[in-house]
Design an enzyme around this catalytic site. Sequence first.
Site, PDB file in Angstrom:
ATOM      1  N   CYS A 131       0.841  -1.204   0.000  1.00 17.76           N
ATOM      2  CA  CYS A 131       0.000   0.000   0.000  1.00 17.76           C
ATOM      3  C   CYS A 131       0.878   1.257   0.000  1.00 17.76           C
ATOM      4  CB  CYS A 131      -0.957   0.011   1.195  1.00 17.76           C
ATOM      5  SG  CYS A 131      -2.258   1.267   1.076  1.00 17.76           S
ATOM      6  N   ASP A 200      -3.574   1.705  10.075  1.00 18.41           N
ATOM      7  CA  ASP A 200      -4.741   2.584  10.220  1.00 18.41           C
ATOM      8  C   ASP A 200      -5.208   2.612  11.658  1.00 18.41           C
ATOM      9  OD1 ASP A 200      -4.834   1.756   7.213  1.00 18.41           O
ATOM     10  OD2 ASP A 200      -5.974   3.614   7.458  1.00 18.41           O
TER      11      ASP A 200
HETATM   12  C1  RUB Z   1      -3.949   3.437   3.533  1.00 15.51           C
HETATM   13  C2  RUB Z   1      -3.251   2.471   4.413  1.00 15.51           C
HETATM   14  C3  RUB Z   1      -1.944   2.927   5.030  1.00 15.51           C
HETATM   15  C4  RUB Z   1      -2.228   3.471   6.444  1.00 15.51           C
HETATM   16  C5  RUB Z   1      -1.020   4.175   7.028  1.00 15.51           C
HETATM   17  O1  RUB Z   1      -5.252   3.034   3.216  1.00 15.51           O
HETATM   18  O2  RUB Z   1      -3.711   1.385   4.693  1.00 15.51           O
HETATM   19  O3  RUB Z   1      -1.050   1.856   5.145  1.00 15.51           O
HETATM   20  O4  RUB Z   1      -3.292   4.392   6.393  1.00 15.51           O
HETATM   21  O5  RUB Z   1      -0.678   5.258   6.211  1.00 15.51           O
HETATM   22  P1  RUB Z   1      -6.171   3.981   2.286  1.00 15.51           P
HETATM   23  P2  RUB Z   1       0.097   6.539   6.789  1.00 15.51           P
HETATM   24  O6  RUB Z   1      -5.402   4.241   1.040  1.00 15.51           O
HETATM   25  O7  RUB Z   1      -7.429   3.180   2.064  1.00 15.51           O
HETATM   26  O8  RUB Z   1      -6.440   5.245   3.073  1.00 15.51           O
HETATM   27  O9  RUB Z   1       1.391   6.032   7.330  1.00 15.51           O
HETATM   28  O10 RUB Z   1       0.259   7.437   5.595  1.00 15.51           O
HETATM   29  O11 RUB Z   1      -0.750   7.157   7.852  1.00 15.51           O
END
Ligand code: RUB
Length: 329
Positions: A131, A200
Site C-alpha cells: 500500500c 490505520d
Molecule cells: C492506507 C493504508 C496505510 C495506512 C497508514 O489506506 O492502509 O497503510 O493508512 O498510512 P487507504 P500513513 O489508502 O485506504 O487510506 O502512514 O500514511 O498514515
Amino acid sequence: MNMYPERVLEIASGIREMKIRGAGRIARATAEALKIAALSYNGVEDLVLFKKYMVEVGELLISTRPTAISLPNTVVYVLSSLRNSSSFSEARESVVKRADNFIRESEEATKRISLIGAKRIKENSIVLTHCHSTAAVGVIIEAYKQGRVVRVYSTETRPFYQGRVTYTQLAKSGVPVVQIPDSAVRYIINEVDYVVVGADTVTSNGAVVNKIGTSQVALAAKEARTRVYVAAESYKFSPLTLIGELVTIEYRSPEEIVSREWIEKHPRVKVLNPVFDVTPPEYIDAIITEYGVIPPQAAVLILVEKLGWALDVLGYSEGKLDLKRIVAL
Ligand code: RUB
C-alpha cells in the site's frame, strides 16, 4: 444551523472519495477542517451553540471513513478542549490551537519514526512494503539514505493501486524500487529481509489494522522468518479497543474492482471489496512509534500512558464515541 464552510465539505468528501488518504494525512486534514470550521463560524457567539456546531462538523468528518482511528482520535483531541472553555472566544481559540498542535506534532512524529525505524534495518537490506504509508515510506527513505536499503519491493495494492504512490515517492528519492503484483508476495518473500508497513489502527492487544492484503504479507513473512515492522504514530492506537470495541472494517464499492457494466452482466456474481484487514500481534515483530520501538504486546502501554487523556474524556463505562459528551454539552 450554520452552513458548513465550503472547504470543510471539500475535505470531508476528499476523505470519503480517497483523494485524501492514508491514516496520517486523513488525521491532519481532519484537524485542518476543524480549525477552518471554528474560524469561519458566523453564528451567534454563544458557547453552547458553538459547541453544537463543532460537534456536527466532527460527526460529519468521522462519518467519512470508518476504519482509521486516527480520524476520531483527532476529532476527540481537538474538540475535548471545549470541555473546559468558559466562553465562546476561548472555545474557538482552543480549537484552533489544538488543531495546529496536532498537525505540527503529527508531522514531527512521522519524522521521529523515520529516524527510529531506520536504525532497525541492517545494512544492504531488501525491504518489501504494501500500500502507501507515509510513515513506512519515511522509514524506508531514511534507511536508504543511511545505506541500509539496496532494494524495495512495492506491491501494486489492488484494487486502488496505492502502490503507485509508494513507488513514485521511493523512485523520486533515488531508492531502487521494484513493483510487484500483490499475488507475487509469497514468491518474492525469501529475498526480503524486512517488511515495513503502516497502520490505520492499532488495537490494545497489538493487532494492526491496515490495507487489505497486509495480513497475507505478514503471514508469508512469518513463514519465511522475515521481520515485519509496523510504522505507526501514537494517534493510530485505539482507546476504544481497550474497552472491548471492535474495529469496523470498511467495505467500498465493487466498482473499484470491476465496472458497473460487468456487474450488470453478471447478476449472479457478488463482488466484495473489503479494504482493510487485521494482522494479529504474533505476525508482527515490532511497532515503531514516535516514542520508540515496542513489541505489539506493549500497545496497551502506549494507550494508557499516551492516550490516557482520551480514556478520561471517553468515559470508561460507556464506550461509544459520543462527541456531545466529550465537549460537555
Ligand atoms: C492506507 C493504508 C496505510 C495506512 C497508514 O489506506 O492502509 O497503510 O493508512 O498510512 P487507504 P500513513 O489508502 O485506504 O487510506 O502512514 O500514511 O498514515
